[in-house]
Write a protein that holds these residues in place. Sequence first.
Motif, PDB file in Angstrom:
ATOM      1  N   ARG A 154       0.900  -0.958  -0.605  1.00 36.63           N
ATOM      2  CA  ARG A 154      -0.019   0.067  -0.334  1.00 36.63           C
ATOM      3  C   ARG A 154       1.108   1.234   0.172  1.00 36.63           C
ATOM      4  N   SER A 155       0.981   2.623  -0.814  1.00 40.18           N
ATOM      5  CA  SER A 155       0.823   3.578  -0.446  1.00 40.18           C
ATOM      6  C   SER A 155      -0.209   4.173   0.026  1.00 40.18           C
ATOM      7  N   PHE A 156       0.316   6.023   0.332  1.00 43.35           N
ATOM      8  CA  PHE A 156      -0.261   6.689   1.099  1.00 43.35           C
ATOM      9  C   PHE A 156      -0.308   7.817   0.797  1.00 43.35           C
ATOM     10  N   GLN A 157      -1.048   8.557   1.053  1.00 43.82           N
ATOM     11  CA  GLN A 157      -1.454   9.987   0.441  1.00 43.82           C
ATOM     12  C   GLN A 157      -0.018  10.674   0.863  1.00 43.82           C
ATOM     13  N   ILE A 158       0.480  10.724   1.977  1.00 45.41           N
ATOM     14  CA  ILE A 158       1.375  11.218   2.117  1.00 45.41           C
ATOM     15  C   ILE A 158       2.336  10.657   1.762  1.00 45.41           C
ATOM     16  N   THR A 159       4.123  10.814   0.778  1.00 40.42           N
ATOM     17  CA  THR A 159       4.153   9.496   0.792  1.00 40.42           C
ATOM     18  C   THR A 159       5.880   9.013   1.249  1.00 40.42           C
ATOM     19  N   ASN A 160       5.423   8.118   0.921  1.00 40.19           N
ATOM     20  CA  ASN A 160       6.333   7.642   2.380  1.00 40.19           C
ATOM     21  C   ASN A 160       8.232   6.991   1.977  1.00 40.19           C
ATOM     22  N   ILE A 161       8.689   7.446   1.985  1.00 40.38           N
ATOM     23  CA  ILE A 161      10.082   7.073   1.132  1.00 40.38           C
ATOM     24  C   ILE A 161      11.158   7.383   2.310  1.00 40.38           C
ATOM     25  N   PHE A 162      12.013   6.537   2.177  1.00 38.08           N
ATOM     26  CA  PHE A 162      13.349   7.492   3.186  1.00 38.08           C
ATOM     27  C   PHE A 162      14.606   8.311   2.483  1.00 38.08           C
ATOM     28  N   PRO A 163      13.999   9.664   2.883  1.00 33.47           N
ATOM     29  CA  PRO A 163      14.713  10.420   2.433  1.00 33.47           C
ATOM     30  C   PRO A 163      15.692  10.673   2.116  1.00 33.47           C
ATOM     31  N   ARG A 164      16.965  10.609   3.019  1.00 33.50           N
ATOM     32  CA  ARG A 164      17.897  10.980   3.371  1.00 33.50           C
ATOM     33  C   ARG A 164      18.990   9.584   2.428  1.00 33.50           C
ATOM     34  N   LEU A 165      18.097   8.571   2.035  1.00 30.27           N
ATOM     35  CA  LEU A 165      18.493   7.622   1.287  1.00 30.27           C
ATOM     36  C   LEU A 165      18.601   8.203  -0.110  1.00 30.27           C
ATOM     37  N   SER A 166      20.311   7.183  -0.846  1.00 29.01           N
ATOM     38  CA  SER A 166      19.588   7.574  -2.527  1.00 29.01           C
ATOM     39  C   SER A 166      18.438   6.522  -3.090  1.00 29.01           C
ATOM     40  N   ILE A 204       6.630  -2.516  -5.882  1.00 23.79           N
ATOM     41  CA  ILE A 204       6.649  -3.806  -5.835  1.00 23.79           C
ATOM     42  C   ILE A 204       7.552  -4.066  -6.513  1.00 23.79           C
ATOM     43  N   ALA A 205       8.439  -3.908  -5.284  1.00 19.57           N
ATOM     44  CA  ALA A 205      10.010  -4.606  -5.270  1.00 19.57           C
ATOM     45  C   ALA A 205       9.664  -5.586  -4.050  1.00 19.57           C
ATOM     46  N   GLY A 206       8.748  -5.671  -3.091  1.00 19.52           N
ATOM     47  CA  GLY A 206       8.385  -6.739  -2.444  1.00 19.52           C
ATOM     48  C   GLY A 206       7.433  -7.464  -2.930  1.00 19.52           C
ATOM     49  N   ASN A 207       7.301  -7.470  -4.195  1.00 20.40           N
ATOM     50  CA  ASN A 207       6.515  -8.265  -5.393  1.00 20.40           C
ATOM     51  C   ASN A 207       4.950  -8.559  -4.660  1.00 20.40           C
ATOM     52  N   ALA A 208       4.345  -8.008  -4.439  1.00 21.10           N
ATOM     53  CA  ALA A 208       2.799  -7.333  -4.516  1.00 21.10           C
ATOM     54  C   ALA A 208       2.477  -7.832  -5.348  1.00 21.10           C
ATOM     55  N   GLU A 209       1.276  -8.832  -5.076  1.00 24.07           N
ATOM     56  CA  GLU A 209       0.359  -9.509  -6.575  1.00 24.07           C
ATOM     57  C   GLU A 209      -1.358  -8.192  -6.396  1.00 24.07           C
ATOM     58  N   VAL A 210      -1.616  -7.537  -5.100  1.00 22.65           N
ATOM     59  CA  VAL A 210      -2.434  -6.863  -4.865  1.00 22.65           C
ATOM     60  C   VAL A 210      -1.586  -5.322  -4.375  1.00 22.65           C
ATOM     61  N   LEU A 211      -2.035  -3.808  -5.197  1.00 25.44           N
ATOM     62  CA  LEU A 211      -1.825  -2.639  -5.209  1.00 25.44           C
ATOM     63  C   LEU A 211      -2.638  -1.779  -4.359  1.00 25.44           C
ATOM     64  N   LEU A 212      -2.526  -1.265  -3.186  1.00 23.60           N
ATOM     65  CA  LEU A 212      -3.367  -0.454  -3.118  1.00 23.60           C
ATOM     66  C   LEU A 212      -2.770   1.100  -3.309  1.00 23.60           C
ATOM     67  N   LEU A 213      -3.317   2.046  -4.318  1.00 26.37           N
ATOM     68  CA  LEU A 213      -2.562   3.179  -3.666  1.00 26.37           C
ATOM     69  C   LEU A 213      -3.969   4.324  -3.316  1.00 26.37           C
ATOM     70  N   ASP A 214      -3.316   5.190  -2.630  1.00 25.44           N
ATOM     71  CA  ASP A 214      -4.201   6.482  -2.133  1.00 25.44           C
ATOM     72  C   ASP A 214      -3.296   7.566  -2.663  1.00 25.44           C
ATOM     73  N   GLU A 215      -4.647   8.307  -3.714  1.00 24.57           N
ATOM     74  CA  GLU A 215      -4.642   9.247  -4.316  1.00 24.57           C
ATOM     75  C   GLU A 215      -3.509   9.487  -4.783  1.00 24.57           C
ATOM     76  N   PRO A 216      -2.358   8.373  -5.544  1.00 24.76           N
ATOM     77  CA  PRO A 216      -1.310   8.395  -6.008  1.00 24.76           C
ATOM     78  C   PRO A 216      -1.098  10.355  -7.416  1.00 24.76           C
ATOM     79  N   THR A 217      -2.389  10.451  -7.883  1.00 25.71           N
ATOM     80  CA  THR A 217      -1.896  11.786  -8.747  1.00 25.71           C
ATOM     81  C   THR A 217      -1.777  12.805  -7.949  1.00 25.71           C
ATOM     82  N   ALA A 218      -3.059  13.220  -6.676  1.00 23.81           N
ATOM     83  CA  ALA A 218      -2.917  14.214  -6.234  1.00 23.81           C
ATOM     84  C   ALA A 218      -1.896  15.101  -5.677  1.00 23.81           C
TER      85      ALA A 218
END
Length: 249
Positions: A83-95, A162-176
């Motif tokens: 699942r992705s979230f409305q607020i981007t959920n990444i590690f900002p200091r990592l490349s 998709i890196a985790g080989n998910a078969e079901v993706l939940l995207l929360d407002e991906p183009t907001a």
Amino acid sequence: MTPALELTDLRKSFGAMEIIRGVTLSVPAGERHAVIGPNGAGKSTLFHLISGHYRPSAGTIRLGGETISGMAPHLINRRGLSRSFQITNIFPRLSVWENVRCATLWAMGYRYSFWRNIERLADARQRTEEILTEINLLDRWHVPAGVLSYAEQRALEIGLSIAGNAEVLLLDEPTAGMSRAETERVVALIRRVSEKRTLLMIEHDMGVVFDLADRISVLVYGEILASDTPERVKANPAVQQAYLGLEAS
């Protein structure tokens, strides 16, 4: 055929307030399914329930026929839902590279090891490169994720899914919050990565919804008002009154 995702009489209450009111929904494998509805309809709460961040008050959630109701988010993720979230959920200091590689390692069976040199894991390196190519970020591999543009960060988050080989993706407002050009690029990316996967997304941009979705479910005050093809949902008088703001003929 067993649905990829199945909700049966799903309910969620906070005290005396019932937010999700008996949602029943079946999403076949490989379908792109959009959930739309006005603000406050319960869309994000529904995603929280499916992904394990909230426990249902009642009802059942099944992933590939297996009951996942009330499971912890990381256990649901390991069963093939990301699942992705409305607020981007990444590690900002990592490349960008390090973000994606972190996501690939667990999926490939690697666990923490003090003596293992991560740079020597050729299969993890190859998989990371494949994902960055798929999300069009290979030329940005060395850039800290926090300095990417907003659209690039959303693309990276999809890559982590998709890196985790998910078969079901939940995207929360991906183009907001994106410009039209950014939206077109992200829509093309979503269409590409959702091939051979099941997609459930929340989206307010009706252009994106009607462009991507095979089916649409309209959620109003915690209940499914309609669930059908884009053409039939668009023509539904009850949907026009409740959501699209048009006068029903």
